[in-house]
Scaffold this motif. Structure first.
Motif, PDB file in Angstrom:
ATOM      1  N   ASN A   3      38.200  -2.448  32.089  1.00  0.00           N
ATOM      2  CA  ASN A   3      36.968  -2.004  32.376  1.00  0.00           C
ATOM      3  C   ASN A   3      36.050  -3.351  32.595  1.00  0.00           C
ATOM      4  O   ASN A   3      36.224  -4.356  31.855  1.00  0.00           O
ATOM      5  CB  ASN A   3      36.385  -1.388  31.139  1.00  0.00           C
ATOM      6  CG  ASN A   3      35.120  -0.741  31.086  1.00  0.00           C
ATOM      7  OD1 ASN A   3      34.343  -1.579  31.832  1.00  0.00           O
ATOM      8  ND2 ASN A   3      34.674   0.135  30.779  1.00  0.00           N
ATOM      9  N   GLU A   5      32.654  -3.627  33.369  1.00  0.00           N
ATOM     10  CA  GLU A   5      30.999  -3.153  32.904  1.00  0.00           C
ATOM     11  C   GLU A   5      30.636  -4.401  32.424  1.00  0.00           C
ATOM     12  O   GLU A   5      31.005  -5.000  31.359  1.00  0.00           O
ATOM     13  CB  GLU A   5      30.995  -1.810  32.032  1.00  0.00           C
ATOM     14  CG  GLU A   5      31.335  -0.671  32.845  1.00  0.00           C
ATOM     15  CD  GLU A   5      31.149   0.463  32.150  1.00  0.00           C
ATOM     16  OE1 GLU A   5      30.535   0.539  30.962  1.00  0.00           O
ATOM     17  OE2 GLU A   5      31.489   1.570  32.396  1.00  0.00           O
ATOM     18  N   ALA A  27      34.198  -2.807  41.825  1.00  0.00           N
ATOM     19  CA  ALA A  27      33.074  -1.780  41.640  1.00  0.00           C
ATOM     20  C   ALA A  27      33.547  -0.771  41.096  1.00  0.00           C
ATOM     21  O   ALA A  27      32.797  -0.207  40.046  1.00  0.00           O
ATOM     22  CB  ALA A  27      32.330  -1.466  42.884  1.00  0.00           C
ATOM     23  N   ASP A  28      34.716   0.054  41.378  1.00  0.00           N
ATOM     24  CA  ASP A  28      35.358   1.126  40.771  1.00  0.00           C
ATOM     25  C   ASP A  28      35.209   0.872  39.077  1.00  0.00           C
ATOM     26  O   ASP A  28      35.136   1.684  38.216  1.00  0.00           O
ATOM     27  CB  ASP A  28      36.364   1.695  41.265  1.00  0.00           C
ATOM     28  CG  ASP A  28      36.206   2.283  42.527  1.00  0.00           C
ATOM     29  OD1 ASP A  28      35.068   2.593  42.809  1.00  0.00           O
ATOM     30  OD2 ASP A  28      37.125   2.297  43.274  1.00  0.00           O
ATOM     31  N   ALA A  29      35.723  -0.485  38.842  1.00  0.00           N
ATOM     32  CA  ALA A  29      35.875  -0.794  37.427  1.00  0.00           C
ATOM     33  C   ALA A  29      34.573  -1.110  36.463  1.00  0.00           C
ATOM     34  O   ALA A  29      34.756  -1.494  35.450  1.00  0.00           O
ATOM     35  CB  ALA A  29      36.811  -1.797  37.182  1.00  0.00           C
ATOM     36  N   GLY A  30      33.510  -0.819  37.395  1.00  0.00           N
ATOM     37  CA  GLY A  30      32.062  -1.101  36.758  1.00  0.00           C
ATOM     38  C   GLY A  30      31.559  -2.634  36.886  1.00  0.00           C
ATOM     39  O   GLY A  30      30.379  -2.995  36.292  1.00  0.00           O
ATOM     40  N   THR A  32      29.265  -5.565  38.486  1.00  0.00           N
ATOM     41  CA  THR A  32      28.273  -5.876  39.443  1.00  0.00           C
ATOM     42  C   THR A  32      28.547  -6.780  40.555  1.00  0.00           C
ATOM     43  O   THR A  32      29.199  -7.860  40.443  1.00  0.00           O
ATOM     44  CB  THR A  32      27.130  -6.471  38.674  1.00  0.00           C
ATOM     45  OG1 THR A  32      26.615  -5.370  37.694  1.00  0.00           O
ATOM     46  CG2 THR A  32      25.886  -6.731  39.261  1.00  0.00           C
ATOM     47  N   ARG A  52      27.601   2.172  43.724  1.00  0.00           N
ATOM     48  CA  ARG A  52      28.242   3.307  42.704  1.00  0.00           C
ATOM     49  C   ARG A  52      26.901   4.066  41.810  1.00  0.00           C
ATOM     50  O   ARG A  52      26.012   2.945  41.571  1.00  0.00           O
ATOM     51  CB  ARG A  52      28.953   2.611  41.603  1.00  0.00           C
ATOM     52  CG  ARG A  52      30.296   1.811  42.377  1.00  0.00           C
ATOM     53  CD  ARG A  52      31.275   2.982  43.209  1.00  0.00           C
ATOM     54  NE  ARG A  52      32.328   2.456  43.608  1.00  0.00           N
ATOM     55  CZ  ARG A  52      32.504   1.871  44.900  1.00  0.00           C
ATOM     56  NH1 ARG A  52      31.716   1.958  45.741  1.00  0.00           N
ATOM     57  NH2 ARG A  52      33.660   1.362  45.347  1.00  0.00           N
ATOM     58  N   ALA A  55      24.884   2.033  38.824  1.00  0.00           N
ATOM     59  CA  ALA A  55      25.261   0.595  38.725  1.00  0.00           C
ATOM     60  C   ALA A  55      24.185  -0.368  39.684  1.00  0.00           C
ATOM     61  O   ALA A  55      23.456   0.273  40.316  1.00  0.00           O
ATOM     62  CB  ALA A  55      26.645   0.209  39.422  1.00  0.00           C
ATOM     63  N   SER A 232      40.577  -9.261  35.070  1.00  0.00           N
ATOM     64  CA  SER A 232      40.060  -8.087  34.017  1.00  0.00           C
ATOM     65  C   SER A 232      40.650  -8.708  32.717  1.00  0.00           C
ATOM     66  O   SER A 232      41.481  -9.834  32.815  1.00  0.00           O
ATOM     67  CB  SER A 232      40.855  -6.575  34.071  1.00  0.00           C
ATOM     68  OG  SER A 232      42.060  -6.801  34.079  1.00  0.00           O
TER      69      SER A 232
END
Length: 253
Positions: A3, A5, A27-30, A32, A52, A55, A232
């Motif tokens: 994640n 975010e 982007a899919d994982a949150g 910016t 997204r 976001a 990540s």
């Protein structure tokens, strides 16, 4: 663990090909997103693709990552828009296929700068921003040419080999700052750059297919999962590696 975010990511060369595919995964994982590309039209299209719901709106910057002043301006814009930087994906680069004796010194210097110096300059500029955030992730894009020779890619192969050694050096230098630095080594991926390669090397398609155990060319989205892993928290104890993403090409005789 994957994640992203609250994380701010910069992807150079992020407006098309594998750069856009990897940026989309972040982007899919949150994350910016900020991307850098030289074409305003491609940048605008990439921003639309990376948006997204809920976001922050992605930002696209026109910049030259081989120019120290442009790099500084780019990083300053990322900080102005998003407050800092957590993830850097150094994807900017180019190639020009000729036999070694046919390159001019200017062409050699341009390709070394585009593929190697750019990664150094952006990483160097990103370092204090990541230290200020308590750590970060840098992913450099190498190539199978980092480990294999090619008769028509001497400067590109030299630069991509340098990317692997740069990755190891930065990893050892910055591990104490909680910055993990790794490289992805894409195999033969179906992009605009490799379309040109197939035009310049008549039997390239057949040779790639015959050697690749997966039996196909890669697609840009095949880099997405590996990029997300290295960007990540799942890779917090992984640093200094060069990870092939090549359908088995590099382990096939």
């Amino acid at each position: 663990m994957m994640n992203l975010e609250g994380k701010v990511a910069l992807v150079t060369g992020g407006n098309g090909g594998i750069g856009l595919a990897m940026a989309s995964a972040l982007a899919d994982a949150g994350a910016t997103l900020a991307i850098v590309g030289r074409s305003p039209d491609k940048n605008a299209a990439a921003v639309a693709a990376l948006a997204r719901p809920g976001a922050p709106e992605p930002v696209a910057i026109v910049g030259d990552m081989t120019d120290e002043e442009s790099v500084a301006e780019t990083l300053a814009e990322v900080v102005r828009r998003f407050g800092g930087l957590d993830i850097l994906l150094n994807n900017a680069g180019s190639n020009d296929r000729k036999l070694p004796q046919d390159y001019s010194l200017a062409e050699w210097n341009r390709l070394i700068s585009s593929n190697l110096t750019s990664a150094f300059l952006v990483s160097q500029a990103a370092y204090p921003l990541m230290v200020a955030r308590g750590g970060g992730k840098i992913v450099n894009i190498g190539s199978l040419m980092s480990v294999f020779g090619s008769p028509k890619s001497a400067p590109y192969a030299a630069a991509k080999g340098g990317v692997v050694q740069l990755t190891k050096s930065l990893a050892t230098a910055w591990a104490g700052d909680n910055i993990q630095v790794n490289a992805l080594l894409p195999g033969w991926i179906d992009t605009d750059m490799t379309v040109m390669a197939r035009e310049q090397v008549s039997d390239l398609n057949e040779r790639v297919l015959s050697r690749t155990p997966a039996g196909r060319w890669g697609r840009p989205e095949d880099l997405a999962g590996a990029a997300l892993f290295l960007c990540s928290g799942a890779s917090d104890f992984v640093t200094g590696i060069g990870l092939p993403v090549d359908g088995g090409y590099s382990c096939s005789a």
